[in-house]
Design a protein around this motif. Structure first.
Motif, PDB file in Angstrom:
ATOM      1  N   PHE A 167       0.839  -1.205   0.000  1.00 48.11           N
ATOM      2  CA  PHE A 167       0.000   0.000   0.000  1.00 48.11           C
ATOM      3  C   PHE A 167       0.865   1.243   0.000  1.00 48.11           C
ATOM      4  O   PHE A 167       1.826   1.295   0.785  1.00 48.11           O
ATOM      5  N   SER A 182       4.061  -6.514   2.775  1.00 53.48           N
ATOM      6  CA  SER A 182       3.351  -5.578   3.645  1.00 53.48           C
ATOM      7  C   SER A 182       1.838  -5.774   3.556  1.00 53.48           C
ATOM      8  O   SER A 182       1.341  -6.818   3.977  1.00 53.48           O
ATOM      9  N   MET A 183       1.074  -4.841   2.961  1.00 55.45           N
ATOM     10  CA  MET A 183      -0.367  -5.088   2.821  1.00 55.45           C
ATOM     11  C   MET A 183      -0.620  -6.386   2.061  1.00 55.45           C
ATOM     12  O   MET A 183      -1.576  -7.107   2.360  1.00 55.45           O
ATOM     13  N   TYR A 223      -0.702  -8.918   4.634  1.00 58.29           N
ATOM     14  CA  TYR A 223      -1.973  -8.929   5.394  1.00 58.29           C
ATOM     15  C   TYR A 223      -3.051  -9.645   4.570  1.00 58.29           C
ATOM     16  O   TYR A 223      -3.842 -10.422   5.105  1.00 58.29           O
ATOM     17  N   ARG A 247       3.501  -8.043   8.870  1.00 56.75           N
ATOM     18  CA  ARG A 247       3.321  -8.338  10.297  1.00 56.75           C
ATOM     19  C   ARG A 247       1.979  -9.002  10.515  1.00 56.75           C
ATOM     20  O   ARG A 247       1.052  -8.828   9.710  1.00 56.75           O
ATOM     21  N   ARG A 300      -4.991   6.452  10.798  1.00 56.30           N
ATOM     22  CA  ARG A 300      -5.371   6.092   9.417  1.00 56.30           C
ATOM     23  C   ARG A 300      -6.670   6.786   9.019  1.00 56.30           C
ATOM     24  O   ARG A 300      -6.801   7.267   7.888  1.00 56.30           O
ATOM     25  N   HIS A 340      11.827  -1.147   4.112  1.00 57.38           N
ATOM     26  CA  HIS A 340      10.513  -1.770   3.957  1.00 57.38           C
ATOM     27  C   HIS A 340      10.293  -2.308   2.543  1.00 57.38           C
ATOM     28  O   HIS A 340       9.631  -3.319   2.359  1.00 57.38           O
TER      29      HIS A 340
HETATM   30  C1  MLT Z   1       2.403  -1.288   3.059  1.00 60.24           C
HETATM   31  O1  MLT Z   1       3.575  -1.123   2.702  1.00 60.24           O
HETATM   32  O2  MLT Z   1       1.625  -2.062   2.477  1.00 60.24           O
HETATM   33  C2  MLT Z   1       1.922  -0.453   4.218  1.00 60.24           C
HETATM   34  O3  MLT Z   1       3.002   0.084   4.887  1.00 60.24           O
HETATM   35  C3  MLT Z   1       1.113  -1.252   5.127  1.00 60.24           C
HETATM   36  C4  MLT Z   1       0.699  -0.479   6.332  1.00 60.24           C
HETATM   37  O4  MLT Z   1       0.527   0.760   6.260  1.00 60.24           O
HETATM   38  O5  MLT Z   1       0.500  -1.102   7.387  1.00 60.24           O
END
Ligand code: MLT
Length: 270
Positions: free
Chosen positions: A31, A99-100, A103, A125, A137, A248
């Motif tokens: 993201f 990252s996202m 998730y 994470r 957010r 990242h």
């Molecule tokens: C990402 O790189 O996808 C974001 O940093 C995810 C986040 O904001 O938690």
């Protein structure tokens, strides 16, 4: 085979699909980015004999957003499952998410585990947002809508995205900035709201029964190495690789290290 768009779950989704081999790799971006972040991996994976599918999640890149509302990890997971169906992928895939994208990977595992042959989780994470992070957010999403650009999110994220050794005007930094600026307002604002709504994935870790590769940039300030250590500790068949000289955006900052680790692990475990 190469196609660009497919209609699914009420939206038109953009994706790339190259290579003809097996396994199939499904590359899921972070993201507020898009599938072009995987450019440094696609050729190498294809050369290793894989078919490589890289979608733009709804609201990002060239994919439509659908009706207003938080862009949830569960919706993204359902879109990915629909994409695999549309493409007649008849075998479980190697899911790769940063990252996202990680998730979404946990949601994909919870909802569509039968479609997964292996997991690769980069710079992500298992933890949910704290109440403070959720509030931040929602505030950012409202600011984005008020000013009509992604700038508030860019200002928040950019200083923490890369290794401190990456030159500020490097090609990688410019490319990431370009992706962020090109993301639709819906993707940025409702993307933040979707991220805020994500559940904890800690209880998911023990259910993961496929080989899992966890990678993290040694300087990742957004999802630090401890987050990846916790994921690797919770998954039965996990290997953890720390990527040097990367933050990242490890796959873009040090693509050689990420590609070598990925292909090496793939040959041994998948
Ligand atoms: C990402 O790189 O996808 C974001 O940093 C995810 C986040 O904001 O938690």
């Amino acid at each position: 085979m190469y196609r660009m768009f497919v209609d699914l779950n009420g939206i038109r989704m953009a994706y790339s699909d190259t290579g003809t081999g097996s396994p199939v790799a499904l590359l899921v971006h972070g993201f507020p980015l898009n599938r072009s972040m995987w450019d440094p991996q696609i050729g190498r994976l294809r050369a290793a004999g894989l078919r490589v599918i890289a979608p733009d999640l709804r609201g990002f890149g060239a994919s439509e957003s659908g009706p207003p509302g938080p862009l949830t990890m569960e919706q993204h997971a359902d879109d990915l499952a629909a994409l695999l169906t549309q493409l007649s992928i008849g075998e479980p895939v190697m899911y790769v998410g940063l990252s996202m994208g990680g998730y979404v990977g946990f949601a994909f595992w919870r909802k569509h585990a039968a479609l997964v042959r292996a997991l690769v989780l980069l710079d992500t994470r298992a933890s949910p947002d704290t109440p403070q992070a959720q509030a931040d957010r929602h505030r950012l999403a409202a600011e984005v809508e008020a000013v009509g650009t992604a700038q508030p999110v860019i200002d928040t994220m950019l200083p923490r995205l890369f290794s401190p050794h990456l030159p500020a005007r490097s090609r990688v930094a410019q490319q990431v900035l370009g992706m962020m600026k090109g993301t639709s307002l819906r993707g940025v604002a409702d993307g933040e709201r979707g991220l805020a709504a994500r559940p904890s994935s800690f209880s998911t870790l023990a259910t993961i029964s496929v080989p899992t590769l966890v990678m993290v940039g040694e300087y990742d300030a957004l999802t630090p190495p401890e987050d990846s250590e916790a994921i690797a500790a919770g998954v039965a068949d996990a290997k953890l690789v720390r990527i040097e000289e990367a933050g990242h955006m490890s796959n873009m900052e040090n693509p050689e290290a990420v590609n070598d680790a990925l292909v090496d692990w793939l040959r041994r475990r998948v």
